[in-house]
Design a protein around this motif. Sequence first.
Motif, PDB file in Angstrom:
ATOM      1  N   MET A 156      23.617  77.718  64.691  1.00  0.00           N
ATOM      2  CA  MET A 156      22.722  77.915  63.549  1.00  0.00           C
ATOM      3  C   MET A 156      21.270  77.823  64.013  1.00  0.00           C
ATOM      4  O   MET A 156      20.897  76.901  64.737  1.00  0.00           O
ATOM      5  CB  MET A 156      22.982  76.856  62.473  1.00  0.00           C
ATOM      6  N   THR A 157      20.452  78.772  63.592  1.00  0.00           N
ATOM      7  CA  THR A 157      19.049  78.747  63.981  1.00  0.00           C
ATOM      8  C   THR A 157      18.308  77.636  63.250  1.00  0.00           C
ATOM      9  O   THR A 157      18.752  77.148  62.208  1.00  0.00           O
ATOM     10  CB  THR A 157      18.376  80.083  63.656  1.00  0.00           C
ATOM     11  N   ARG A 158      17.158  77.253  63.810  1.00  0.00           N
ATOM     12  CA  ARG A 158      16.339  76.224  63.176  1.00  0.00           C
ATOM     13  C   ARG A 158      15.900  76.661  61.783  1.00  0.00           C
ATOM     14  O   ARG A 158      15.875  75.866  60.849  1.00  0.00           O
ATOM     15  CB  ARG A 158      15.116  75.943  64.052  1.00  0.00           C
ATOM     16  N   GLU A 159      15.583  77.958  61.639  1.00  0.00           N
ATOM     17  CA  GLU A 159      15.133  78.465  60.347  1.00  0.00           C
ATOM     18  C   GLU A 159      16.246  78.363  59.303  1.00  0.00           C
ATOM     19  O   GLU A 159      16.004  77.992  58.151  1.00  0.00           O
ATOM     20  CB  GLU A 159      14.671  79.919  60.489  1.00  0.00           C
ATOM     21  N   SER A 160      17.465  78.662  59.701  1.00  0.00           N
ATOM     22  CA  SER A 160      18.597  78.576  58.784  1.00  0.00           C
ATOM     23  C   SER A 160      18.867  77.135  58.369  1.00  0.00           C
ATOM     24  O   SER A 160      19.165  76.853  57.198  1.00  0.00           O
ATOM     25  CB  SER A 160      19.839  79.177  59.436  1.00  0.00           C
ATOM     26  N   TYR A 161      18.733  76.238  59.318  1.00  0.00           N
ATOM     27  CA  TYR A 161      18.936  74.814  59.042  1.00  0.00           C
ATOM     28  C   TYR A 161      17.899  74.313  58.046  1.00  0.00           C
ATOM     29  O   TYR A 161      18.231  73.625  57.068  1.00  0.00           O
ATOM     30  CB  TYR A 161      18.867  74.040  60.342  1.00  0.00           C
ATOM     31  N   ARG A 162      16.634  74.680  58.265  1.00  0.00           N
ATOM     32  CA  ARG A 162      15.577  74.245  57.341  1.00  0.00           C
ATOM     33  C   ARG A 162      15.806  74.847  55.955  1.00  0.00           C
ATOM     34  O   ARG A 162      15.548  74.202  54.937  1.00  0.00           O
ATOM     35  CB  ARG A 162      14.190  74.678  57.848  1.00  0.00           C
ATOM     36  N   ALA A 163      16.309  76.072  55.912  1.00  0.00           N
ATOM     37  CA  ALA A 163      16.582  76.711  54.625  1.00  0.00           C
ATOM     38  C   ALA A 163      17.681  75.958  53.886  1.00  0.00           C
ATOM     39  O   ALA A 163      17.623  75.810  52.657  1.00  0.00           O
ATOM     40  CB  ALA A 163      16.979  78.166  54.837  1.00  0.00           C
ATOM     41  N   GLN A 164      18.690  75.458  54.610  1.00  0.00           N
ATOM     42  CA  GLN A 164      19.751  74.681  53.973  1.00  0.00           C
ATOM     43  C   GLN A 164      19.219  73.376  53.400  1.00  0.00           C
ATOM     44  O   GLN A 164      19.610  72.965  52.307  1.00  0.00           O
ATOM     45  CB  GLN A 164      20.859  74.381  54.987  1.00  0.00           C
ATOM     46  N   LEU A 165      18.326  72.738  54.133  1.00  0.00           N
ATOM     47  CA  LEU A 165      17.742  71.495  53.641  1.00  0.00           C
ATOM     48  C   LEU A 165      16.928  71.749  52.372  1.00  0.00           C
ATOM     49  O   LEU A 165      17.008  70.981  51.408  1.00  0.00           O
ATOM     50  CB  LEU A 165      16.857  70.858  54.708  1.00  0.00           C
ATOM     51  N   GLU A 166      16.154  72.823  52.381  1.00  0.00           N
ATOM     52  CA  GLU A 166      15.343  73.133  51.207  1.00  0.00           C
ATOM     53  C   GLU A 166      16.226  73.506  50.020  1.00  0.00           C
ATOM     54  O   GLU A 166      15.931  73.157  48.878  1.00  0.00           O
ATOM     55  CB  GLU A 166      14.368  74.261  51.523  1.00  0.00           C
ATOM     56  N   GLN A 167      17.315  74.203  50.295  1.00  0.00           N
ATOM     57  CA  GLN A 167      18.240  74.555  49.220  1.00  0.00           C
ATOM     58  C   GLN A 167      18.867  73.303  48.623  1.00  0.00           C
ATOM     59  O   GLN A 167      19.080  73.233  47.405  1.00  0.00           O
ATOM     60  CB  GLN A 167      19.331  75.482  49.738  1.00  0.00           C
ATOM     61  N   LEU A 168      19.166  72.330  49.462  1.00  0.00           N
ATOM     62  CA  LEU A 168      19.718  71.066  48.960  1.00  0.00           C
ATOM     63  C   LEU A 168      18.726  70.408  48.010  1.00  0.00           C
ATOM     64  O   LEU A 168      19.102  69.945  46.926  1.00  0.00           O
ATOM     65  CB  LEU A 168      20.053  70.128  50.115  1.00  0.00           C
ATOM     66  N   ARG A 169      17.458  70.372  48.393  1.00  0.00           N
ATOM     67  CA  ARG A 169      16.445  69.774  47.516  1.00  0.00           C
ATOM     68  C   ARG A 169      16.399  70.502  46.178  1.00  0.00           C
ATOM     69  O   ARG A 169      16.384  69.873  45.115  1.00  0.00           O
ATOM     70  CB  ARG A 169      15.069  69.817  48.184  1.00  0.00           C
ATOM     71  N   GLU A 170      16.384  71.826  46.223  1.00  0.00           N
ATOM     72  CA  GLU A 170      16.327  72.599  44.984  1.00  0.00           C
ATOM     73  C   GLU A 170      17.559  72.357  44.113  1.00  0.00           C
ATOM     74  O   GLU A 170      17.459  72.265  42.882  1.00  0.00           O
ATOM     75  CB  GLU A 170      16.195  74.087  45.313  1.00  0.00           C
ATOM     76  N   ASP A 171      18.715  72.243  44.744  1.00  0.00           N
ATOM     77  CA  ASP A 171      19.952  72.027  43.983  1.00  0.00           C
ATOM     78  C   ASP A 171      19.986  70.635  43.355  1.00  0.00           C
ATOM     79  O   ASP A 171      20.476  70.470  42.227  1.00  0.00           O
ATOM     80  CB  ASP A 171      21.168  72.225  44.885  1.00  0.00           C
ATOM     81  N   VAL A 172      19.475  69.650  44.066  1.00  0.00           N
ATOM     82  CA  VAL A 172      19.405  68.292  43.505  1.00  0.00           C
ATOM     83  C   VAL A 172      18.461  68.287  42.298  1.00  0.00           C
ATOM     84  O   VAL A 172      18.756  67.678  41.258  1.00  0.00           O
ATOM     85  CB  VAL A 172      18.950  67.274  44.562  1.00  0.00           C
ATOM     86  N   LEU A 173      17.341  68.985  42.428  1.00  0.00           N
ATOM     87  CA  LEU A 173      16.395  69.055  41.312  1.00  0.00           C
ATOM     88  C   LEU A 173      16.997  69.807  40.126  1.00  0.00           C
ATOM     89  O   LEU A 173      16.770  69.436  38.973  1.00  0.00           O
ATOM     90  CB  LEU A 173      15.093  69.720  41.769  1.00  0.00           C
ATOM     91  N   TYR A 174      17.773  70.838  40.409  1.00  0.00           N
ATOM     92  CA  TYR A 174      18.447  71.545  39.324  1.00  0.00           C
ATOM     93  C   TYR A 174      19.431  70.623  38.611  1.00  0.00           C
ATOM     94  O   TYR A 174      19.490  70.603  37.369  1.00  0.00           O
ATOM     95  CB  TYR A 174      19.180  72.777  39.862  1.00  0.00           C
ATOM     96  N   MET A 175      20.203  69.866  39.375  1.00  0.00           N
ATOM     97  CA  MET A 175      21.140  68.924  38.758  1.00  0.00           C
ATOM     98  C   MET A 175      20.391  67.933  37.879  1.00  0.00           C
ATOM     99  O   MET A 175      20.847  67.584  36.781  1.00  0.00           O
ATOM    100  CB  MET A 175      21.934  68.191  39.831  1.00  0.00           C
ATOM    101  N   SER A 176      19.236  67.480  38.349  1.00  0.00           N
ATOM    102  CA  SER A 176      18.466  66.510  37.551  1.00  0.00           C
ATOM    103  C   SER A 176      17.996  67.134  36.243  1.00  0.00           C
ATOM    104  O   SER A 176      17.966  66.461  35.198  1.00  0.00           O
ATOM    105  CB  SER A 176      17.268  65.988  38.351  1.00  0.00           C
ATOM    106  N   GLU A 177      17.640  68.428  36.261  1.00  0.00           N
ATOM    107  CA  GLU A 177      17.225  69.096  35.033  1.00  0.00           C
ATOM    108  C   GLU A 177      18.381  69.188  34.038  1.00  0.00           C
ATOM    109  O   GLU A 177      18.192  68.964  32.829  1.00  0.00           O
ATOM    110  CB  GLU A 177      16.703  70.499  35.363  1.00  0.00           C
ATOM    111  N   VAL A 178      19.569  69.505  34.545  1.00  0.00           N
ATOM    112  CA  VAL A 178      20.734  69.588  33.666  1.00  0.00           C
ATOM    113  C   VAL A 178      21.052  68.220  33.073  1.00  0.00           C
ATOM    114  O   VAL A 178      21.327  68.079  31.870  1.00  0.00           O
ATOM    115  CB  VAL A 178      21.950  70.144  34.439  1.00  0.00           C
ATOM    116  N   VAL A 179      20.994  67.183  33.907  1.00  0.00           N
ATOM    117  CA  VAL A 179      21.334  65.829  33.451  1.00  0.00           C
ATOM    118  C   VAL A 179      20.318  65.322  32.442  1.00  0.00           C
ATOM    119  O   VAL A 179      20.693  64.760  31.402  1.00  0.00           O
ATOM    120  CB  VAL A 179      21.444  64.870  34.651  1.00  0.00           C
ATOM    121  N   THR A 180      19.037  65.501  32.725  1.00  0.00           N
ATOM    122  CA  THR A 180      18.029  64.990  31.791  1.00  0.00           C
ATOM    123  C   THR A 180      18.083  65.729  30.461  1.00  0.00           C
ATOM    124  O   THR A 180      17.892  65.130  29.404  1.00  0.00           O
ATOM    125  CB  THR A 180      16.605  65.066  32.388  1.00  0.00           C
TER     126      THR A 180
END
Length: 225
Positions: free
Chosen positions: A1-25
């Motif tokens: 996996m390239t470094r760029e792909s890895y960083r994209a996965q980390l950023e996607q995780l952050r966005e998904d956690v924030l989405y979950m928080s919006e649904v929960v709140t």
Amino acid sequence: MTRESYRAQLEQLREDVLYMSEVVTERFRTALSALEQRDEDTAWDVIEGDGEINELYLDLEQDCIDLLALQQPVASDLRFIAASFKIITDLERIADLATNIGDYTLEAGEERYPDVDVQGIGDAVLGMVEDAMRAYADEDVDRCRAVARLDDEVDASCEHASDGVVRNLIETELDGPVDTDVNALMDDVSRLLLTIRDLERVGDHAVNIAARALYMIENDDELIY
């Protein structure tokens, strides 16, 4: 996996956690509204929507496990993934507490203590959760600590509300001849006390989120213990 792909996965995780928080709140806000309006249809929407939250949680849990197992992150990335994993657990539990409030709405009896500011406490803990998630999103250490400080005020409000219900029960409802259905009275009082307790727990989960965000940002476990 390239470094760029890895960083994209980390950023996607952050966005998904924030989405979950919006649904929960939003689910929690809806539960508070249902309770205030004695709206059984809306309460059922909250209860029946819990499965969506559980699915989000399980998907994100797997994402965290995959990143930990397959990418072997180090230092700040490891703290970010671990913090995200803990935060989604707190969010899932907040959703469970929203479901509890939906259940209390369905079971609600007579409103015996209108002076108890359940909505005010609910708004306060909801604000704490939203601020904790902003701290996570923006890596804001000051906001992390501010959430923890607010918890003392919420705890005091919950204690005052619970004490007031119990004191009123002793001094007025059960002092002298009982002219009401004691079982119904105790059911109503129990539900109100449970509601206050669950709102306090939401505040505790908000502090947990802030604590993990602070650890993620600064490797500081000040709020965890």
